[in-house]
Write a protein that holds these residues in place. Sequence first.
Motif, short mmCIF file in Angstrom:
data_model
loop_
_atom_site.label_atom_id
_atom_site.label_comp_id
_atom_site.label_asym_id
_atom_site.label_seq_id
_atom_site.Cartn_x
_atom_site.Cartn_y
_atom_site.Cartn_z
N VAL A 128 0.82 -1.21 0.00
CA VAL A 128 0.00 0.00 0.00
C VAL A 128 0.86 1.27 0.00
O VAL A 128 0.42 2.33 -0.47
N PHE A 131 1.02 2.81 -3.47
CA PHE A 131 -0.12 3.60 -3.89
C PHE A 131 -0.17 4.94 -3.16
O PHE A 131 -0.64 5.94 -3.71
N ASP A 132 0.36 4.98 -1.94
CA ASP A 132 0.42 6.24 -1.21
C ASP A 132 1.35 7.25 -1.89
O ASP A 132 1.26 8.45 -1.63
N LEU A 135 -1.46 8.36 -5.16
CA LEU A 135 -2.89 8.60 -5.02
C LEU A 135 -3.14 9.77 -4.08
O LEU A 135 -2.24 10.26 -3.41
N ARG A 139 -6.86 7.54 -1.00
CA ARG A 139 -6.54 6.38 -1.84
C ARG A 139 -7.67 6.04 -2.82
O ARG A 139 -8.06 4.88 -2.97
N TYR A 141 -8.58 5.15 -6.21
CA TYR A 141 -7.86 4.63 -7.38
C TYR A 141 -8.81 4.51 -8.56
O TYR A 141 -8.99 3.44 -9.14
N TRP A 184 -9.45 0.51 -0.83
CA TRP A 184 -8.91 0.64 0.53
C TRP A 184 -9.91 1.29 1.49
O TRP A 184 -9.55 1.75 2.56
#
Length: 422
Positions: A128, A131-132, A135, A139, A141, A184
């Motif tokens: 994760v 993605f941080d 995004l 989060r 997406y 998430w």
Amino acid sequence: MLHAILSRLIRHGTLTVRYPDGAVRRYGTGAAPEAAMEVRTRRALRRMLLDPGLAFGEGYMDGEIVPVGGCDVHGLLDVLVLNLERGDGAHPAESAMGWWRRAWRRLDQLNPAGRARRNAAHHYDLDVRLFDLFLDRDRQYSCAYFPTGAETLEEAQALKKRHIAAKLRLDRPGLEVLEIGCGWGGMALTLARDWGARVTGITLSAEQLEVARAAAAAEGLSDRARFELADYRAWDRPVDRVLSVAMFEAVGIAHYRAFFAAVCRSLKEDGVALVHSIGRSGGPGATNPWLAKYIFPGGYSPALSEVLPAVERSGLLVADLEVLRGHYARTIAHWRARFAANRDAAARLYDERFCRMFEFYLAGCELAFSRMGHMNWQLQLARRQDALPPTRDYMLGAERAAAVRSAAAGAVPGAPAAPPRG
């Protein structure tokens, strides 16, 4: 052979190519947009002749195809996509492979529960922290919503959630919502916190499940936002609202009727559903082979002509359909800039080849929306004609009321209080 193909293909802008033997050739008009690349190995040349849709991305990942002269992968792909989309030339192998991929796409997109779980894990069970890096803080997406184009990514994602909540018509507290593909947890937490809903989010990603449950606990919302590891086909009771954002692309064309049948039986008689998905404007097609292999196995962005027949057979009514044009290109441009700014951190999490893979993915997807006719659609569904008011006024009213509440609270609507990461 590649020289002959590029000579026919590049009719707009300029492409300069340095070949493995040191020869430098220039294609196109000499005008902008301009791009340049070095093909470092004969292996890359051979593979691009046989299956360019797969080989070009792999060549970039492996460092065998390199943008040069101040060009990056986005600029290089932009020139290639511009010429491919205008149709003035064609790669014969890609034309043949495109026909083959379309012929076999039902098999490629066969996604029973077990395979769907593996496909989800391939991408969404990544760390994760990756993605941080690109995004927004919540989060999200999926495609953000840019009413003016001047919004920040944080604002546009919050506005997307508000736009969707208005279409769900959460007009009284305590409505029960099933979110198919909850990511998430950001959307579910927003509906619970800001709209008074009771939400169950389901996902096939163990990583997303863990993060979503932790976020609900941190916000004190575990009693109103629950998360489960489950397939949509396993849901067995009706709720007031059903929501699916950026999950339908993973369903597979062979399962569209089963998906909408599941949505129908999951809705109470007066229930409302909202499905948000990527789509293609030019009719049915096939997923790019590189994207299917490395990013979204089993995935496909459908044309509406492939979706609506399945809706019609499901017992659901189309209450509203909106096409969002240009919003996802803006969204991915933000993601691409953030990933570039945090590239060193991504390399520490994975490696250089992974970073090149992700750069290629983000650049290619942005161009799919800005050059190749991809868009997003939001399909509002109901079981009864009278489940919703006869005009869209209630949607606008709900968004305006949410904007007033947000302004009074001094916050971006739907955004958690945590500061941005990365």
